[in-house]
Design a protein around this motif. Structure first.
Motif, PDB file in Angstrom:
ATOM      1  N   VAL A 192       0.843  -1.208   0.000  1.00  0.00           N
ATOM      2  CA  VAL A 192       0.000   0.000   0.000  1.00  0.00           C
ATOM      3  C   VAL A 192       0.868   1.244   0.000  1.00  0.00           C
ATOM      4  CG1 VAL A 192      -1.726   1.306   1.287  1.00  0.00           C
ATOM      5  CG2 VAL A 192      -1.924  -1.180   1.125  1.00  0.00           C
ATOM      6  N   ASP A 193       1.899   1.257   0.843  1.00  0.00           N
ATOM      7  CA  ASP A 193       2.769   2.434   0.908  1.00  0.00           C
ATOM      8  C   ASP A 193       3.512   2.635  -0.406  1.00  0.00           C
ATOM      9  OD1 ASP A 193       2.019   2.990   3.496  1.00  0.00           O
ATOM     10  OD2 ASP A 193       3.719   1.925   4.412  1.00  0.00           O
ATOM     11  N   GLU A 194       3.979   1.559  -1.016  1.00  0.00           N
ATOM     12  CA  GLU A 194       4.699   1.674  -2.286  1.00  0.00           C
ATOM     13  C   GLU A 194       3.774   2.129  -3.406  1.00  0.00           C
ATOM     14  OE1 GLU A 194       8.023  -1.819  -1.346  1.00  0.00           O
ATOM     15  OE2 GLU A 194       6.165  -2.291  -2.423  1.00  0.00           O
ATOM     16  N   LEU A 195       2.543   1.648  -3.405  1.00  0.00           N
ATOM     17  CA  LEU A 195       1.566   2.072  -4.411  1.00  0.00           C
ATOM     18  C   LEU A 195       1.282   3.563  -4.283  1.00  0.00           C
ATOM     19  CD1 LEU A 195      -0.618   1.546  -6.584  1.00  0.00           C
ATOM     20  CD2 LEU A 195      -2.145   0.810  -4.732  1.00  0.00           C
ATOM     21  N   ASN A 196       1.027   4.019  -3.076  1.00  0.00           N
ATOM     22  CA  ASN A 196       0.760   5.445  -2.866  1.00  0.00           C
ATOM     23  C   ASN A 196       1.975   6.294  -3.222  1.00  0.00           C
ATOM     24  OD1 ASN A 196      -1.894   5.098  -1.993  1.00  0.00           O
ATOM     25  ND2 ASN A 196      -1.301   4.840   0.143  1.00  0.00           N
ATOM     26  N   ALA A 197       3.166   5.808  -2.865  1.00  0.00           N
ATOM     27  CA  ALA A 197       4.381   6.559  -3.176  1.00  0.00           C
ATOM     28  C   ALA A 197       4.602   6.652  -4.684  1.00  0.00           C
ATOM     29  CB  ALA A 197       5.582   5.904  -2.504  1.00  0.00           C
ATOM     30  N   GLY A 198       4.308   5.568  -5.407  1.00  0.00           N
ATOM     31  CA  GLY A 198       4.461   5.598  -6.859  1.00  0.00           C
ATOM     32  C   GLY A 198       3.542   6.610  -7.518  1.00  0.00           C
ATOM     33  N   LEU A 199       2.309   6.668  -7.050  1.00  0.00           N
ATOM     34  CA  LEU A 199       1.368   7.638  -7.621  1.00  0.00           C
ATOM     35  C   LEU A 199       1.721   9.056  -7.211  1.00  0.00           C
ATOM     36  CD1 LEU A 199      -1.897   5.574  -7.172  1.00  0.00           C
ATOM     37  CD2 LEU A 199      -0.876   6.264  -9.344  1.00  0.00           C
ATOM     38  N   GLU A 200       2.207   9.233  -5.988  1.00  0.00           N
ATOM     39  CA  GLU A 200       2.616  10.571  -5.549  1.00  0.00           C
ATOM     40  C   GLU A 200       3.813  11.054  -6.352  1.00  0.00           C
ATOM     41  OE1 GLU A 200       3.005  14.189  -3.734  1.00  0.00           O
ATOM     42  OE2 GLU A 200       1.289  12.814  -3.841  1.00  0.00           O
ATOM     43  N   ARG A 201       4.728  10.138  -6.685  1.00  0.00           N
ATOM     44  CA  ARG A 201       5.864  10.521  -7.521  1.00  0.00           C
ATOM     45  C   ARG A 201       5.395  11.000  -8.891  1.00  0.00           C
ATOM     46  NH1 ARG A 201       8.091   8.048 -11.540  1.00  0.00           N
ATOM     47  NH2 ARG A 201       7.075   6.048 -11.073  1.00  0.00           N
ATOM     48  N   LEU A 202       4.457  10.271  -9.491  1.00  0.00           N
ATOM     49  CA  LEU A 202       3.936  10.683 -10.787  1.00  0.00           C
ATOM     50  C   LEU A 202       3.200  12.023 -10.685  1.00  0.00           C
ATOM     51  CD1 LEU A 202       2.663   7.207 -12.032  1.00  0.00           C
ATOM     52  CD2 LEU A 202       4.472   8.568 -13.096  1.00  0.00           C
ATOM     53  N   ARG A 203       2.467  12.224  -9.589  1.00  0.00           N
ATOM     54  CA  ARG A 203       1.753  13.492  -9.418  1.00  0.00           C
ATOM     55  C   ARG A 203       2.728  14.656  -9.283  1.00  0.00           C
ATOM     56  NH1 ARG A 203       0.563  17.250  -6.289  1.00  0.00           N
ATOM     57  NH2 ARG A 203       1.909  16.382  -4.675  1.00  0.00           N
ATOM     58  N   SER A 204       3.825  14.431  -8.529  1.00  0.00           N
ATOM     59  CA  SER A 204       4.800  15.513  -8.352  1.00  0.00           C
ATOM     60  C   SER A 204       5.544  15.814  -9.650  1.00  0.00           C
ATOM     61  CB  SER A 204       5.795  15.137  -7.250  1.00  0.00           C
ATOM     62  OG  SER A 204       6.573  14.012  -7.617  1.00  0.00           O
ATOM     63  N   GLU A 205       5.697  14.802 -10.503  1.00  0.00           N
ATOM     64  CA  GLU A 205       6.364  15.018 -11.785  1.00  0.00           C
ATOM     65  C   GLU A 205       5.441  15.666 -12.809  1.00  0.00           C
ATOM     66  OE1 GLU A 205       7.641  11.134 -12.890  1.00  0.00           O
ATOM     67  OE2 GLU A 205       9.319  11.068 -11.464  1.00  0.00           O
ATOM     68  N   HIS A 206       4.133  15.519 -12.641  1.00  0.00           N
ATOM     69  CA  HIS A 206       3.154  16.047 -13.595  1.00  0.00           C
ATOM     70  C   HIS A 206       2.039  16.776 -12.841  1.00  0.00           C
ATOM     71  CE1 HIS A 206       4.996  13.452 -16.713  1.00  0.00           C
ATOM     72  NE2 HIS A 206       5.036  12.531 -15.760  1.00  0.00           N
ATOM     73  N   PRO A 207       2.380  17.848 -12.115  1.00  0.00           N
ATOM     74  CA  PRO A 207       1.371  18.517 -11.280  1.00  0.00           C
ATOM     75  C   PRO A 207       0.238  19.160 -12.066  1.00  0.00           C
ATOM     76  CG  PRO A 207       3.394  19.805 -11.380  1.00  0.00           C
ATOM     77  CD  PRO A 207       3.699  18.488 -12.013  1.00  0.00           C
ATOM     78  N   ASP A 208       0.499  19.512 -13.321  1.00  0.00           N
ATOM     79  CA  ASP A 208      -0.559  20.126 -14.129  1.00  0.00           C
ATOM     80  C   ASP A 208      -1.494  19.086 -14.737  1.00  0.00           C
ATOM     81  OD1 ASP A 208       0.562  22.598 -13.618  1.00  0.00           O
ATOM     82  OD2 ASP A 208       1.821  22.546 -15.431  1.00  0.00           O
ATOM     83  N   LEU A 209      -1.093  17.834 -14.650  1.00  0.00           N
ATOM     84  CA  LEU A 209      -1.866  16.761 -15.280  1.00  0.00           C
ATOM     85  C   LEU A 209      -2.594  15.891 -14.261  1.00  0.00           C
ATOM     86  CD1 LEU A 209      -2.562  15.053 -17.800  1.00  0.00           C
ATOM     87  CD2 LEU A 209      -0.437  13.789 -17.400  1.00  0.00           C
TER      88      LEU A 209
END
Length: 460
Positions: A30-47
């Protein structure tokens, strides 16, 4: 070879994308899944944006992520059954593809909405086997599936004849909120099966979709499930493709068969029923974690099908008897109220119910011969009931012993169920090899099925 320049959304493009999932060796926690999505969100904040839509019973945040914009709405939900985590990998791959491929994202013309894990508490109880999902013994020993009235997927309100359910969990309320917020044109709760072959459920008939689902499955090297369906009341749309049954259908079928249509431990309606108010196309792609060489073998055996059903029914009834008697003997002495024990209490008698249903079906069968796939799937059902419910009871009682609070009766029962479970596991392993399917292949089928269903939104 598929044309890498094929137009977006065509069969060729979908098959290429389904076959291009990179190699995978583990399932994220669960923590790794959330971290993976948070990484993508931080890399693409406008998307990519996120909002909290709920809180689990143990205080875990439940998130809804939004990716891109478009005329249509698609809602993808992971962890609706926490023992089925292949969808976590599918979600990470889908979001990464949407974020990195602008042409793909624009071609979809869709606002994608993602709930990464609808039941984080339950999924954490399965994390013991995520690092090595290829080890089936480890999987059975660390397995957890919540009792029906604690499952996000099956705790939506339901009222029909003598059945009534309205005990929605906080996680279910969060999922209902996600559905209402997104009003999806396409809804995909991500499931996976344990073994056998791939099969699919659709909210309604979509004939144009069937050949592509079959082709995606074959191209990814995953067998189709052509054995016994999960329920005798399901409508077959094509090989390994079924129309989603309603809970009313299941109730009526059980009632007409002389079975209890709403036995103790029954829960509520499914999330796919809740989406019907929006005219949603719902898809479930059930992908096996472990393979079965016989899953799609339609050749005839020398065994009469009704005899195989009767044998399966007898073994299930015996399994239920063993487990329910053991639970009844130990229940007055247990001190720890755990999700594992609550689940074992409810599911153990369900093994008996499933066996009785097979015995009733056997009485109505003619003398036709069973296929290899049918025999294999019936053996698989017995192993599933034994190892899942017996395994959870073993974990529950062992935990009480390990915590130092076990009464003598619990210690004896823990030793007894350990011996029974080890015997069942050995018998299952002696029945034949069930090699793990490469994660990239099963994720590819699930990902491709999402794209294939999405492509149908363009058609009337």
């Amino acid at each position: 070879m598929h044309d890498p320049q094929a137009a977006l959304g065509t069969a060729e493009d979908i098959l290429r994308r389904a076959g291009a999932v990179p190699q995978l060796t583990s399932i994220p926690t669960v923590d790794e899944l959330n971290a993976g999505l948070e990484r993508l969100r931080s890399e693409h904040p406008d998307l990519i944006s996120s909002e909290r839509i709920g809180t689990s019973r143990l205080g875990e945040p439940i998130w809804l992520h939004h990716v891109g914009t478009g005329r249509r709405s698609a809602l993808i939900v992971g962890g609706v059954h926490p023992n089925e985590p292949i969808g976590s990998l599918t979600i990470l791959h889908l979001v990464e593809q949407l974020a990195s491929d602008e042409a793909f994202r624009a071609g979809c013309d869709t606002a994608w909405h993602i709930v990464p894990c609808a039941d984080p508490d339950g999924m954490r109880l399965n994390e013991g086997w995520f690092a090595d999902p290829s080890d089936r013994s480890l999987y059975t020993r660390e397995f957890f599936r919540p009792a029906p009235d604690e499952q996000v997927e099956w705790t939506f309100p339901f009222a029909y004849k003598d059945a009534y359910f309205d005990a929605m969990m906080p996680e279910t309320v969060a999922l209902a909120r996600a559905i209402d917020l997104t009003a999806p044109d396409l809804y995909v709760p991500l499931h996976n099966s344990e073994g056998g072959g791939a099969y699919f459920y659709l909210s309604h008939a979509v004939p144009a979709l069937y050949p592509l689902l079959h082709e995606i499955t074959t191209s990814c090297g995953v067998p189709l499930h052509t054995g016994e369906a999960e329920g005798a009341h399901f409508t077959v749309l094509a090989d390994a493709i079924y129309e989603m049954s309603t809970l009313q259908d299941a109730y009526d079928w059980s009632e007409e068969a002389g079975l209890d249509p709403y036995p103790p431990g029954s829960a509520g309606d499914a999330s796919t029923s809740y989406t019907r108010r929006y005219g949603t196309l719902s898809l479930i792609a059930e992908l096996p974690q472990f393979g079965d060489p016989a899953a799609d073998d339609a050749s005839l055996t020398e065994t009469v099908h009704r005899d195989a059903l009767r044998r399966c029914g007898e073994r299930l009834v015996e399994t239920g008897r063993i487990l329910t008697e053991l639970i009844a003997a130990v229940d007055p002495h247990v001190r720890m109220d755990t999700p594992l024990l609550r689940a074992a209490r409810v599911f153990s008698p369900m093994a008996t119910g499933a066996g009785k249903a097979d015995l009733l079906r056997a009485e109505k069968e003619d003398g036709r011969l069973a296929t290899v796939a049918e025999l294999s799937s019936l053996d698989g059902v017995v192993n599933l009931h034994r190892l899942r419910w017996g395994g959870m009871l073993r974990r529950a009682l062992t935990a009480e012993v390990a915590a130092g609070v076990a009464a003598p009766e619990v210690r004896r029962a823990a030793a007894e169920i350990q011996t029974i479970f080890d015997g069942w596991l050995a018998e299952a392993r002696a029945g034949g090899d069930t090699p793990p399917l490469p994660l990239a292949q099963v994720v590819g089928v699930q990902y491709g099925a999402i794209l294939a269903a999405h492509a149908q939104l363009e058609r009337p």
